[in-house]
Design an enzyme around this catalytic site. Structure first.
Site, PDB file in Angstrom:
ATOM      1  N   CYS A   1       2.274  -8.525  21.017  1.00 10.52           N
ATOM      2  CA  CYS A   1       1.328  -7.795  20.087  1.00 10.52           C
ATOM      3  C   CYS A   1       1.802  -8.672  18.676  1.00 10.52           C
ATOM      4  CB  CYS A   1       1.601  -6.310  19.808  1.00 10.52           C
ATOM      5  SG  CYS A   1       0.875  -5.842  18.300  1.00 10.52           S
TER       6      CYS A   1
ATOM      7  N   LYS B   1      -7.313  -1.517   6.673  1.00 13.30           N
ATOM      8  CA  LYS B   1      -8.119  -2.137   6.033  1.00 13.30           C
ATOM      9  C   LYS B   1      -9.533  -2.082   6.577  1.00 13.30           C
ATOM     10  CE  LYS B   1      -5.755  -6.086   4.957  1.00 13.30           C
ATOM     11  NZ  LYS B   1      -5.558  -7.680   5.041  1.00 13.30           N
TER      12      LYS B   1
ATOM     13  N   CYS C   1      -1.932  -2.622  22.520  1.00 20.78           N
ATOM     14  CA  CYS C   1      -0.830  -2.251  21.957  1.00 20.78           C
ATOM     15  C   CYS C   1      -0.872  -0.692  21.402  1.00 20.78           C
ATOM     16  CB  CYS C   1      -0.595  -3.105  20.717  1.00 20.78           C
ATOM     17  SG  CYS C   1       0.560  -2.412  19.470  1.00 20.78           S
TER      18      CYS C   1
ATOM     19  N   CYS D   1       2.882  -6.178  15.662  1.00 23.69           N
ATOM     20  CA  CYS D   1       4.367  -5.519  15.848  1.00 23.69           C
ATOM     21  C   CYS D   1       5.380  -6.723  15.812  1.00 23.69           C
ATOM     22  CB  CYS D   1       4.377  -4.917  17.083  1.00 23.69           C
ATOM     23  SG  CYS D   1       3.305  -3.299  17.122  1.00 23.69           S
TER      24      CYS D   1
ATOM     25  N   HIS E   1       4.118   1.453   2.175  1.00 25.99           N
ATOM     26  CA  HIS E   1       5.445   0.861   1.501  1.00 25.99           C
ATOM     27  C   HIS E   1       5.968   1.519   0.517  1.00 25.99           C
ATOM     28  CE1 HIS E   1       2.497  -2.589   2.971  1.00 25.99           C
ATOM     29  NE2 HIS E   1       3.515  -2.589   4.017  1.00 25.99           N
TER      30      HIS E   1
ATOM     31  N   HIS F   1      -1.100  -0.775  17.398  1.00 21.14           N
ATOM     32  CA  HIS F   1      -2.305  -1.380  16.681  1.00 21.14           C
ATOM     33  C   HIS F   1      -3.700  -1.286  17.463  1.00 21.14           C
ATOM     34  CE1 HIS F   1       0.958  -3.327  14.619  1.00 21.14           C
ATOM     35  NE2 HIS F   1       0.249  -3.293  13.767  1.00 21.14           N
TER      36      HIS F   1
ATOM     37  N   LYS G   1      -5.578   6.881  10.710  1.00 24.01           N
ATOM     38  CA  LYS G   1      -4.706   5.716  10.335  1.00 24.01           C
ATOM     39  C   LYS G   1      -5.193   5.139   9.184  1.00 24.01           C
ATOM     40  CE  LYS G   1      -2.106   2.391  12.387  1.00 24.01           C
ATOM     41  NZ  LYS G   1      -1.752   1.441  13.185  1.00 24.01           N
TER      42      LYS G   1
ATOM     43  N   HIS H   1       0.721  -1.236  -0.122  1.00 27.83           N
ATOM     44  CA  HIS H   1      -0.027  -0.176   0.094  1.00 27.83           C
ATOM     45  C   HIS H   1       0.808   1.290  -0.002  1.00 27.83           C
ATOM     46  CE1 HIS H   1       0.965   0.608   4.279  1.00 27.83           C
ATOM     47  NE2 HIS H   1       0.368  -0.544   4.402  1.00 27.83           N
TER      48      HIS H   1
HETATM   49  N1  MSP Z   1       8.506  -6.758   8.485  1.00 29.41           N
HETATM   50  C1  MSP Z   1       8.719  -5.623   9.377  1.00 29.41           C
HETATM   51  C2  MSP Z   1      10.056  -4.821   8.991  1.00 29.41           C
HETATM   52  C3  MSP Z   1      11.283  -5.833   8.968  1.00 29.41           C
HETATM   53  S1  MSP Z   1      12.713  -4.727   8.703  1.00 29.41           S
HETATM   54  C4  MSP Z   1      13.825  -5.778   9.184  1.00 29.41           C
HETATM   55  C5  MSP Z   1       7.400  -4.689   9.166  1.00 29.41           C
HETATM   56  N2  MSP Z   1       6.924  -4.811   7.645  1.00 29.41           N
HETATM   57  S2  MSP Z   1       5.665  -4.090   7.398  1.00 29.41           S
HETATM   58  O1  MSP Z   1       4.887  -4.473   6.334  1.00 29.41           O
HETATM   59  O2  MSP Z   1       4.726  -3.657   8.340  1.00 29.41           O
HETATM   60  O3  MSP Z   1       6.245  -2.470   6.709  1.00 29.41           O
HETATM   61  C6  MSP Z   1       6.285  -1.494   7.715  1.00 29.41           C
HETATM   62  C7  MSP Z   1       6.868  -0.135   7.095  1.00 29.41           C
HETATM   63  O4  MSP Z   1       6.119   0.114   5.772  1.00 29.41           O
HETATM   64  C8  MSP Z   1       7.046   0.902   7.922  1.00 29.41           C
HETATM   65  O5  MSP Z   1       8.381   1.038   8.838  1.00 29.41           O
HETATM   66  C9  MSP Z   1       6.987   2.071   6.805  1.00 29.41           C
HETATM   67  O6  MSP Z   1       8.516   1.854   6.004  1.00 29.41           O
HETATM   68  C10 MSP Z   1       6.014   1.417   6.021  1.00 29.41           C
HETATM   69  N3  MSP Z   1       4.418   1.907   6.343  1.00 29.41           N
HETATM   70  C11 MSP Z   1       3.632   1.121   6.548  1.00 29.41           C
HETATM   71  N4  MSP Z   1       2.420   2.103   6.688  1.00 29.41           N
HETATM   72  C12 MSP Z   1       2.744   3.297   6.646  1.00 29.41           C
HETATM   73  C13 MSP Z   1       2.018   4.524   6.598  1.00 29.41           C
HETATM   74  N5  MSP Z   1       0.836   4.759   6.614  1.00 29.41           N
HETATM   75  N6  MSP Z   1       2.777   5.564   6.308  1.00 29.41           N
HETATM   76  C14 MSP Z   1       4.100   5.654   5.798  1.00 29.41           C
HETATM   77  N7  MSP Z   1       4.782   4.470   5.865  1.00 29.41           N
HETATM   78  C15 MSP Z   1       4.186   3.234   6.604  1.00 29.41           C
HETATM   79  O7  MSP Z   1       7.317  -3.694  10.010  1.00 29.41           O
END
Ligand code: MSP
Length: 640
Positions: free
Chosen positions: A127, A299, A144, A130, A22, A147, A296, A19
């Site tokens: 959690c 989904k 959490c 996380c 990412h 979340h 936030k 999304h």
């Molecule tokens: N798998 C772990 C990371 C392991 S790194 C060794 C993880 N994955 S995640 O799929 O949840 O991705 C989290 C990351 O996605 C956040 O740190 C950020 O980079 C990005 N984002 C997810 N949602 C976001 C927003 N709403 N806004 C900006 N970035 C955010 O955590």
């Protein structure tokens, strides 16, 4: 030897599809990778997917599939997405890759042999979102904090990493390397976490509860905890320990993460590296969150932004531009399609697109599409423009290096708007009637300055950059060293045809003149209008755009007790530096509705750009209060 630059994104969980969040981190990593390539550095850019752990196992169970199938499917979605967003990573790592599994096992064994992993029993609040235990101080009403969901109490025998042992070292390291974690607010947050004991880190899960993971080399009844496994990807990705890439790149590692995963990266990871006998990464760069309509993205709320949708509607370059331009790195920002359209029309279609197309048209019209030779003398206007272009390169480079990415773009746009003004002031259409030699100087200066703009936008908008470079007849060689000199374009080269780089799109929300606002009347010719010195007419007032803003985040400004830095949603997200620090603490500002003048010329305060002014007044007892509303206002609405 060439300078090396190593940039990483978090590896994304495969329980969900990609999304906007990412995409943001990955685009920023790509922007930095491209910028450092422009500087002539050797660059390695790593992204990938995080595939083990409870979360993936549970999602697979819910979807009636296996963790492996779920991981294969969703990992592929990420991998396929990146080229569509013009992301050019060097490796896509999966934690199920064989070399990664081996590296994790090797490190586990080494740390175990050194005595930093021990067997014990632990009970704590977990959690799954996380994938970590929350401490009592982190929990909010038993939930959490990220979340906002209840935690599960887990008590079992497990292996532990002696993390607490390294706490004093980590505190000292962070204090001795002030930009190790940046921006500064996150460094302070981490030092706060380290103030008390941090406990040892539980790094295993019994196989009888979770089998989806990497087996511990010293106990086949256990798998490795997902974060201990995941963080190591940053080493596997560059071939730790034997690959020369590890030797060349590790010391230059730049991790990019969202604020949600600060603790694993700022506390677990450096202590793990220390236990392995490795130097920490170079910098942890932490960004804020994109919210949608001030809440936030999630989904369940149905407000998840699909990046492909945006890219298909507005083009990948414009989408990337918006992401970089509308978020102050480190602070939260609000995503709205209206704001994207507003930026698109103003900055891209209007300022940049028009500049390039009208300039190319003029070279076509006056010089048959061939870049003229600037044989005449340069005048003040030409020199000012050249100096500005060279200054913008310096400013841009400094801002990119300190991750003030939106400010770097603002610097480029100061050149774009100076160029549009240069056209208006030199009036080439008039020169064409009387002075072709002067016209040649003007057109050459213009095209050369546009070459500067094209190169500077390359990291953010690679496609558009190439198109503009083509139009001005610059070679395909991309390097910022080409921006040390003004005047590299070769006279006699063909200039490309003017094309609409950014076709205008319809505004989604009209923010035009106010209903019932009278047209500004021109004074009758020859008759001077009499006005009292302090009086303005309604037309003049109408030029001031005051809007309802909502404060998304707020922070103190270093070395100033008066200023605070705010990220404010006014229909788009802007940064404001305001002198209300003595009256309000940053924490109490977040969420407040305020009145903001949004069309002021941007200013810089204590080196921080400010894109608007909030309205405040005196209280009866001589203090300061923000101008507010007695009913909840609509964010972005005009105040009249
Ligand atoms: N798998 C772990 C990371 C392991 S790194 C060794 C993880 N994955 S995640 O799929 O949840 O991705 C989290 C990351 O996605 C956040 O740190 C950020 O980079 C990005 N984002 C997810 N949602 C976001 C927003 N709403 N806004 C900006 N970035 C955010 O955590």
């Amino acid at each position: 030897m060439k300078q090396h630059f190593y940039v990483t994104t978090p590896i994304y969980y495969v329980n969900a599809r990609p999304h906007l969040g990412h995409v943001y981190t990955t685009v920023i990593a790509d922007v930095l990778a491209r910028f450092h390539k422009l500087l002539g550095e050797e660059v390695f850019f790593l992204t990938g997917t995080d595939e083990h752990g409870d979360k993936i196992m549970e999602t697979a169970r819910d979807l009636n599939t296996t963790p492996k199938e779920l991981a294969d499917d969703n990992s592929q979605r990420f991998r396929d997405l990146w080229p569509l967003i013009q992301v050019e990573n060097d490796r896509f790592i999966r934690t199920t890759d064989q070399d990664h599994v081996k590296t994790v096992q090797r490190i586990l064994q080494e740390v175990y042999d050194r005595g930093d992993i021990y067997f014990g029993e632990y009970g704590g609040h977990y959690c799954t979102g996380c994938e970590r235990f929350m401490t009592e101080t982190e929990m909010v009403d038993g939930n959490c904090p990220i979340h906002q969901k209840p935690l599960t109490f887990v008590q079992e025998q497990n292996y532990f990493f002696r993390m607490e042992k390294y706490r004093p070292w980590l505190i000292e390291y962070i204090q001795g390397h002030p930009d190790f974690i940046r921006p500064e607010r996150y460094k302070n947050e981490v030092l706060g976490m380290l103030r008390g004991p941090i406990d040892d880190l539980c790094i295993s899960r019994p196989k009888k509860r979770l089998s989806w993971g990497i087996e511990l080399p010293f106990d086949p009844n256990y798998v490795c905890y997902v974060w201990f496994d995941a963080l190591i990807n940053y080493l596997t990705g560059i071939g730790y320990p034997d690959d020369p890439r590890f030797r060349d790149y590790w010391a230059q590692a730049q991790h990019l993460v969202g604020k949600d995963i600060l603790k694993p990266h700022a506390v677990y990871w450096p202590t793990m590296l220390k236990a392995m006998g490795l130097e920490p990464y170079r910098n942890l760069n932490v960004h804020g969150f994109w919210n949608v309509d001030a809440t936030k993205m999630s989904k369940s709320l149905g407000n998840v932004v699909d990046p492909l949708d945006m890219k298909n509607k507005y083009g990948v370059d414009a989408f990337r531009y918006f992401l970089v331009r509308d978020m102050v790195f480190g602070l939260d920002s609000n995503f709205s399609e209206e704001a994207l359209v507003e930026r698109y029309n103003a900055d891209l279609a209007n300022d940049l697109g028009n500049l390039v197309s009208r300039s190319a048209k003029m070279v076509a019209k006056y010089f048959g599409g061939v870049l003229p030779s600037p044989d005449g003398p340069a005048d003040d206007m030409d020199r000012e423009l050249r100096d500005l272009a060279l200054r913008v390169v310096q400013d841009y480079t400094a801002k990119m290096n300190s991750l003030e990415l939106h400010t770097a773009l603002m610097a480029v746009w100061s050149l774009v708007s100076a160029l549009n003004k240069y056209i208006d002031r030199t009036a080439p259409w008039e020169l064409a009637k009387k002075d072709m030699q002067r016209l040649a100087v003007v057109m050459y200066t213009l095209m050369e300055a546009i070459r500067f703009v094209a190169l500077l936008v390359f990291p953010v908008m690679p496609g558009i950059s190439r198109k503009i470079l083509d139009i001005v007849g610059a070679g395909a060689d991309l390097s910022l060293t080409d921006l040390g000199t003004f005047g590299l374009l070769r006279p006699g080269t063909s200039i490309g045809q003017a094309q609409a780089l950014f076709p205008r799109v319809e505004k989604i929300v009209a923010t035009g003149p106010l209903p019932g606002e009278p047209e500004e009347k021109k004074p009758a010719r020859g008759k001077k209008e009499e006005k009292a010195p302090n009086v303005i007419d309604i037309g003049e007032f109408g030029r001031i755009e005051i809007k309802v803003g909502r404060i998304l985040s707020a922070g103190a400004v270093e070395k100033s007790d008066k200023l605070v830095i705010l990220s404010v949603d006014v229909g788009r997200t802007i940064q404001i530096v305001a002198g209300i620090g003595k009256a309000y603490a940053p924490e109490e500002l977040v969420g407040k509705h305020i009145a903001v003048v949004t069309n002021l010329k941007p200013a810089t305060l204590m080196g921080l750009p400010s894109e608007g002014m909030l309205l405040a007044t005196d209280t009866a007892d001589g203090k300061l209060t923000l101008v507010g509303f007695d009913r909840p206002p609509r964010v972005g609405a005009r105040i009249r």
